[in-house]
Design a protein around this motif. Structure first.
Motif, PDB file in Angstrom:
ATOM      1  N   LEU A   1       0.839  -1.199   0.000  1.00 33.94           N
ATOM      2  CA  LEU A   1       0.000   0.000   0.000  1.00 33.94           C
ATOM      3  C   LEU A   1       0.870   1.243   0.000  1.00 33.94           C
ATOM      4  O   LEU A   1       1.816   1.351   0.784  1.00 33.94           O
ATOM      5  CB  LEU A   1      -0.914  -0.011   1.230  1.00 33.94           C
ATOM      6  CG  LEU A   1      -1.977   1.081   1.300  1.00 33.94           C
ATOM      7  CD1 LEU A   1      -3.037   0.868   0.212  1.00 33.94           C
ATOM      8  CD2 LEU A   1      -2.637   1.078   2.667  1.00 33.94           C
TER       9      LEU A   1
ATOM     10  N   ASP B   1      -1.677  -4.163   0.175  1.00 35.98           N
ATOM     11  CA  ASP B   1      -2.946  -3.677  -0.367  1.00 35.98           C
ATOM     12  C   ASP B   1      -3.770  -4.867  -0.856  1.00 35.98           C
ATOM     13  O   ASP B   1      -3.803  -5.199  -2.037  1.00 35.98           O
ATOM     14  CB  ASP B   1      -2.691  -2.694  -1.508  1.00 35.98           C
ATOM     15  CG  ASP B   1      -3.952  -1.939  -1.901  1.00 35.98           C
ATOM     16  OD1 ASP B   1      -4.996  -2.112  -1.225  1.00 35.98           O
ATOM     17  OD2 ASP B   1      -3.890  -1.166  -2.867  1.00 35.98           O
TER      18      ASP B   1
ATOM     19  N   ASP C   1      -0.160   4.332   0.697  1.00 38.33           N
ATOM     20  CA  ASP C   1      -0.841   5.379   1.461  1.00 38.33           C
ATOM     21  C   ASP C   1       0.021   5.724   2.668  1.00 38.33           C
ATOM     22  O   ASP C   1       0.101   4.960   3.628  1.00 38.33           O
ATOM     23  CB  ASP C   1      -2.220   4.887   1.901  1.00 38.33           C
ATOM     24  CG  ASP C   1      -3.041   5.964   2.600  1.00 38.33           C
ATOM     25  OD1 ASP C   1      -2.465   6.768   3.362  1.00 38.33           O
ATOM     26  OD2 ASP C   1      -4.251   5.995   2.383  1.00 38.33           O
TER      27      ASP C   1
ATOM     28  N   HIS D   1      -2.133  -6.961   6.155  1.00 42.32           N
ATOM     29  CA  HIS D   1      -3.008  -6.730   5.006  1.00 42.32           C
ATOM     30  C   HIS D   1      -4.019  -5.630   5.324  1.00 42.32           C
ATOM     31  O   HIS D   1      -4.506  -5.520   6.459  1.00 42.32           O
ATOM     32  CB  HIS D   1      -3.754  -8.018   4.646  1.00 42.32           C
ATOM     33  CG  HIS D   1      -2.880  -9.025   3.973  1.00 42.32           C
ATOM     34  ND1 HIS D   1      -3.178  -9.556   2.744  1.00 42.32           N
ATOM     35  CD2 HIS D   1      -1.707  -9.601   4.348  1.00 42.32           C
ATOM     36  CE1 HIS D   1      -2.237 -10.411   2.385  1.00 42.32           C
ATOM     37  NE2 HIS D   1      -1.338 -10.462   3.356  1.00 42.32           N
ATOM     38  N   ARG D   2      -4.345  -4.844   4.312  1.00 44.15           N
ATOM     39  CA  ARG D   2      -5.328  -3.763   4.440  1.00 44.15           C
ATOM     40  C   ARG D   2      -6.659  -4.294   4.965  1.00 44.15           C
ATOM     41  O   ARG D   2      -7.308  -3.657   5.805  1.00 44.15           O
ATOM     42  CB  ARG D   2      -5.519  -3.086   3.085  1.00 44.15           C
ATOM     43  CG  ARG D   2      -6.611  -2.020   3.063  1.00 44.15           C
ATOM     44  CD  ARG D   2      -6.793  -1.397   1.681  1.00 44.15           C
ATOM     45  NE  ARG D   2      -6.847  -2.342   0.579  1.00 44.15           N
ATOM     46  CZ  ARG D   2      -7.935  -3.034   0.226  1.00 44.15           C
ATOM     47  NH1 ARG D   2      -9.063  -2.905   0.898  1.00 44.15           N
ATOM     48  NH2 ARG D   2      -7.895  -3.876  -0.800  1.00 44.15           N
TER      49      ARG D   2
END
Length: 161
Positions: free
Chosen positions: A64, A97, A66, A114-115
């Motif tokens: 990810l 992600d 972000d 994990h997201r």
């Protein structure tokens, strides 16, 4: 409109987290600083092994991008790792992600969340419990490798139960 990482994650900041995480981490016994890991390799070799495995894993995983979410997980993980049985390890926390509810640790302190797990968590204490569990794998890496019969080439799926 700017949304905070806590709104994004639906995870309220609480002071229960350090308390819960400390309890989880106390379950992992500290390893002696001079202990040989994985049946005779040094901590430096363990870190290199983990780095190689992480590089290989990240060819197949989407990390990810972000910054707010990644920074939040890193800050929480680093706070927990500082109280672990191996605070001398440089822990690397990354967010995958993926909608899966999963987390795993690689040798040498490389921890992935994990997201989907972050989104499913009801509060920060649940995330802290998972991160503490994964940190415990790093702390207890000598037993994990020898008892589980894990290969040392980083080529297998290292996802935890």
């Amino acid at each position: 409109m700017m949304i905070s990482v806590f709104q994004y994650l639906r995870v309220p900041m609480t002071w229960r987290t350090p308390l819960l995480a400390t309890g989880v981490l106390l379950l992992a016994l500290p390893a002696p600083a001079d202990a040989q890991l994985f049946g005779g390799i040094s901590q430096e070799q363990e870190v290199e092994l983990g780095r190689e495995a992480a590089t290989t894993m990240e060819l197949d995983l989407q990390v990810l991008e972000d910054g707010a979410v990644s920074d939040y997980i890193d800050r929480l993980g680093q706070a927990l790792a500082a109280s672990s049985g191996r605070p001398d390890v440089t822990y690397i926390f990354k967010v995958v992600d993926s909608p899966e509810i999963n987390a795993f640790a690689l040798p040498g302190g490389f921890i992935y969340v994990h997201r989907g797990l972050i989104e499913a968590a009801d509060d920060e204490s649940e995330l802290a419990g998972v991160l503490g569990h994964e940190i415990g794998h790093v702390v207890d890496s000598i037993d994990r490798a020898t008892n589980a019969g894990l290969p040392l080439n980083g080529s297998t799926d290292r996802r935890r139960r």
